[in-house]
Design an enzyme around this catalytic site. Structure first.
Site, mmCIF file in Angstrom:
data_model
loop_
_atom_site.group_PDB
_atom_site.id
_atom_site.type_symbol
_atom_site.label_atom_id
_atom_site.label_comp_id
_atom_site.label_asym_id
_atom_site.label_seq_id
_atom_site.Cartn_x
_atom_site.Cartn_y
_atom_site.Cartn_z
ATOM 1 N N THR A 183 21.542 10.418 -30.807
ATOM 2 C CA THR A 183 20.386 10.703 -29.964
ATOM 3 C C THR A 183 19.371 9.593 -30.221
ATOM 4 O OG1 THR A 183 20.709 13.069 -29.839
ATOM 5 C CG2 THR A 183 18.454 12.308 -29.624
ATOM 6 N N LYS A 193 16.875 -0.254 -1.213
ATOM 7 C CA LYS A 193 17.670 0.562 -0.316
ATOM 8 C C LYS A 193 16.744 1.358 0.618
ATOM 9 C CE LYS A 193 18.465 4.873 -2.889
ATOM 10 N NZ LYS A 193 17.369 5.658 -2.588
ATOM 11 N N SER A 211 0.831 -1.208 0.000
ATOM 12 C CA SER A 211 0.000 0.000 0.000
ATOM 13 C C SER A 211 0.867 1.260 0.000
ATOM 14 C CB SER A 211 -0.927 0.000 1.219
ATOM 15 O OG SER A 211 -0.131 0.105 2.379
ATOM 16 N N GLY A 212 2.171 1.080 -0.015
ATOM 17 C CA GLY A 212 3.075 2.233 0.101
ATOM 18 C C GLY A 212 3.364 2.921 -1.223
ATOM 19 N N GLN A 221 19.503 10.230 -18.786
ATOM 20 C CA GLN A 221 18.109 10.677 -18.837
ATOM 21 C C GLN A 221 18.026 12.171 -18.631
ATOM 22 O OE1 GLN A 221 16.655 8.416 -15.412
ATOM 23 N NE2 GLN A 221 16.817 10.210 -14.153
ATOM 24 N N HIS A 267 23.419 5.050 -6.474
ATOM 25 C CA HIS A 267 23.220 5.199 -7.922
ATOM 26 C C HIS A 267 24.480 5.696 -8.640
ATOM 27 C CE1 HIS A 267 19.223 4.489 -6.734
ATOM 28 N NE2 HIS A 267 18.791 5.719 -6.602
ATOM 29 N N GLU A 326 18.093 16.905 -10.272
ATOM 30 C CA GLU A 326 16.631 16.841 -10.275
ATOM 31 C C GLU A 326 16.089 18.240 -10.088
ATOM 32 O OE1 GLU A 326 14.953 12.652 -8.604
ATOM 33 O OE2 GLU A 326 15.582 14.087 -7.103
HETATM 34 C C1 BG6 Z 1 15.765 7.331 -5.553
HETATM 35 C C2 BG6 Z 1 16.022 8.439 -4.571
HETATM 36 O O1 BG6 Z 1 16.534 6.224 -5.234
HETATM 37 O O2 BG6 Z 1 16.057 7.775 -6.867
HETATM 38 C C3 BG6 Z 1 15.195 9.657 -4.934
HETATM 39 O O3 BG6 Z 1 15.684 7.996 -3.266
HETATM 40 C C4 BG6 Z 1 15.434 10.054 -6.373
HETATM 41 O O4 BG6 Z 1 15.502 10.736 -4.071
HETATM 42 C C5 BG6 Z 1 15.257 8.850 -7.294
HETATM 43 O O5 BG6 Z 1 14.490 11.047 -6.707
HETATM 44 C C6 BG6 Z 1 15.643 9.182 -8.721
HETATM 45 O O6 BG6 Z 1 15.267 8.148 -9.573
HETATM 46 P P1 BG6 Z 1 14.897 8.440 -11.106
HETATM 47 O O7 BG6 Z 1 14.734 7.093 -11.693
HETATM 48 O O8 BG6 Z 1 13.654 9.250 -11.102
HETATM 49 O O9 BG6 Z 1 16.049 9.207 -11.682
#
Ligand code: BG6
Length: 490
Positions: A397, A149, A14-15, A369, A241, A217
């Site tokens: 591209t 994680k 449900s999260g 991306q 990541h 982001e």
């Molecule tokens: C998650 C982080 O692991 O990856 C988030 O906890 C981050 O903070 C997200 O926004 C980014 O993932 P993506 O796939 O949207 O680039």
């Protein structure tokens, strides 16, 4: 591939993660016929939900652009059921087990495989892993456990978690997800590097000046501030990541593509990286946007008022081996910046004794991306009668080069790997350990010495010191104005 009948059990159904990523990915696999025949999906979490309420919740993020896909979605939902229960009560898990058996018995298959996806907060990892092992483990089939994680907060807590899980779930049953490893361009790295003679020959300290791996982001921590504050951007993005990307950029060629051969090389290169030093780190925290419409990090009520938590970090790592000694790997990640973008930028050395003045450096950019691309910045003759130079690019591209381009979601690709039993794109225990060793001392130092992050405005390029920071490690901006002519994805 799994034979027999397979049930996927989503814990924490449900999260947020389940709703935004896990179920949409499962639906993607279903739509493309990648779920094994007869697969059923059971959600489990604490919330009491009717089937209808549950369907509504998990369908929220599924894209249904056509009537046909809408029909498929309703068929997919018929494969999904929901059981509610506590995370530390054996009887509740036994009810879950009964629900799975009921499904398995319908299929009348001897082999009963179960894939458990833990989309859960870390506080319940161990009780759930235990509850599953003791009550829901299939005795006649394959069991696999997917873990999300955070895997601990530092080396110590990660090892503790590992020790608690190890007697319950074997390493070969465990799949630690880092969803960046499922991204198309991250998977492409191995092929770019090891299937092109032109890159193989120059991929070293003799030709490369520095490497930057950038994650940006536009969104802030909006709504997740309370959670984020415990971790900060280094734990949230950099230690996992970005470091995963680094390990593939820097590793030696694996003996084969088998998962253990690939992971052996990733671990080997990580072990050549000494812990990050404070002098090689720049931290930032965002303040409200210039027009005041986007709040600052500290304006979030769930964030402690004096928090020093970094929402931006740049850190430079060095790799002590013969390929890379002295080449800075500059990792940068941040929230609430001017654009969303993840890319790897390999900057080559100056041309020795160049007869053309003001030449710029070659750069190979792998754009993860958005708008996936691989392009090489190069110096070219400016067309015309002069011998003037111009920076241009060899540009692959994706959406221009590949027609009907469909890039699968990272989670789709990774869940499919789990179904196939392929561990290559999952984090092995020793790899996790090596990753924590690089970042644990600096994380502790930042916390103990209460290092203040530099403020930066929501929507800006990051803390003011960032250009100086990358220049310190030898990154040179192009001598001429250059912008990659990105075509917006259609
Ligand atoms: C998650 C982080 O692991 O990856 C988030 O906890 C981050 O903070 C997200 O926004 C980014 O993932 P993506 O796939 O949207 O680039």
């Amino acid at each position: 591939q799994l034979s027999g009948v397979t049930t996927i059990i989503v814990l924490g159904a449900s999260g947020d993660l389940a709703k935004k990523k896990t179920y949409p990915a499962l639906f993607g696999l279903y739509r493309n016929n990648f779920l094994p025949e007869g697969t059923r999906i059971i959600g489990y979490s604490r919330s009491k939900l009717s089937d209808e309420g549950f369907y509504e919740r998990i369908s929220g993020y599924m894209k249904t652009p056509t009537e046909e896909i809408k029909v498929l979605l309703s068929k997919f939902l018929k494969l999904c059921t929901y059981v509610s229960g506590q995370y530390d009560v054996d009887e509740d898990y036994q009810r879950l087990n009964k629900a799975i058996e009921d499904i398995e018995n319908v299929n009348n298959s001897k082999e009963k495989n179960r894939v458990f996806y833990m989309a859960l907060p870390p506080s319940v990892f161990v009780p759930v892993a235990r509850g599953l092992k003791n009550n829901v483990y299939s005795k006649n089939g394959i069991n696999r456990l997917i873990v999300e994680k955070p895997f601990g907060m530092d080396l110590d807590s990660s090892r503790k978690l590992g020790k608690a899980l190890a007697p319950l779930w074997k390493e070969e049953e465990t799949y630690r997800i880092d969803h960046y490893l499922g991204k198309e361009m991250v998977k492409n790295l191995l092929i770019i590097r090891f299937s092109n003679v032109i890159f193989g020959a120059i991929w070293n300290r003799q030709s490369i000046s520095n490497v930057q791996i950038t994650f940006k982001e536009k969104i802030g921590t909006g709504g997740r501030g309370g959670y984020f504050d415990e971790f900060g951007i280094i734990r949230d993005v950099m230690q996992n990541h970005i470091l995963q990307i680094l390990s593939i950029v820097a590793m030696e060629r694996p003996v084969s593509l088998s998962s253990e051969d690939v992971r052996d090389e990733k671990v080997r290169v990580l072990r050549c990286i000494p812990p990050v030093k404070l002098q090689d780190v720049l931290l930032g925290q965002y303040t409200k946007s210039e027009d005041g419409t986007n709040p600052g990090y500290l304006d979030d009520d769930t964030v402690p008022p004096e928090s020093n938590c970094p929402t931006f970090a740049a850190a430079t790592l060095f790799i002590n081996n013969d390929r890379w000694e002295g080449v800075p790997f500059i990792l940068k990640c941040g929230k609430a910046l001017n654009e969303p973008k993840t890319e790897i930028r390999v900057q080559f050395q100056d041309v020795p004794g160049n007869v053309f003045k003001n030449a710029s450096r070659n750069e190979l950019v792998i754009r993860v991306q958005p708008n996936e691309a691989v392009y090489m910045k190069m110096t070219n003759k400016l067309p015309g009668l002069s011998m003037d130079t111009v920076i241009s690019e060899l540009d692959l591209t994706y959406h221009r080069r590949f027609s009907d381009l469909v890039i699968p979601d990272a989670y789709e690709s990774l869940i499919l790997d789990v179904l196939k039993g392929d561990h290559s794109n999952f984090v092995r225990d020793d790899e996790l350990d090596a990753a924590w060793k690089i970042f644990t001392p600096i994380l502790h130092q930042i916390e103990e010495e209460k290092i203040k992050p530099q403020p930066y405005t929501f929507g800006s390029r990051g803390p003011p010191g960032i250009d100086e920071f990358v220049a310190k490690y030898g990154f040179k901006r192009s001598t001429q104005e250059y912008n990659w002519p990105a075509q917006p994805a259609t």
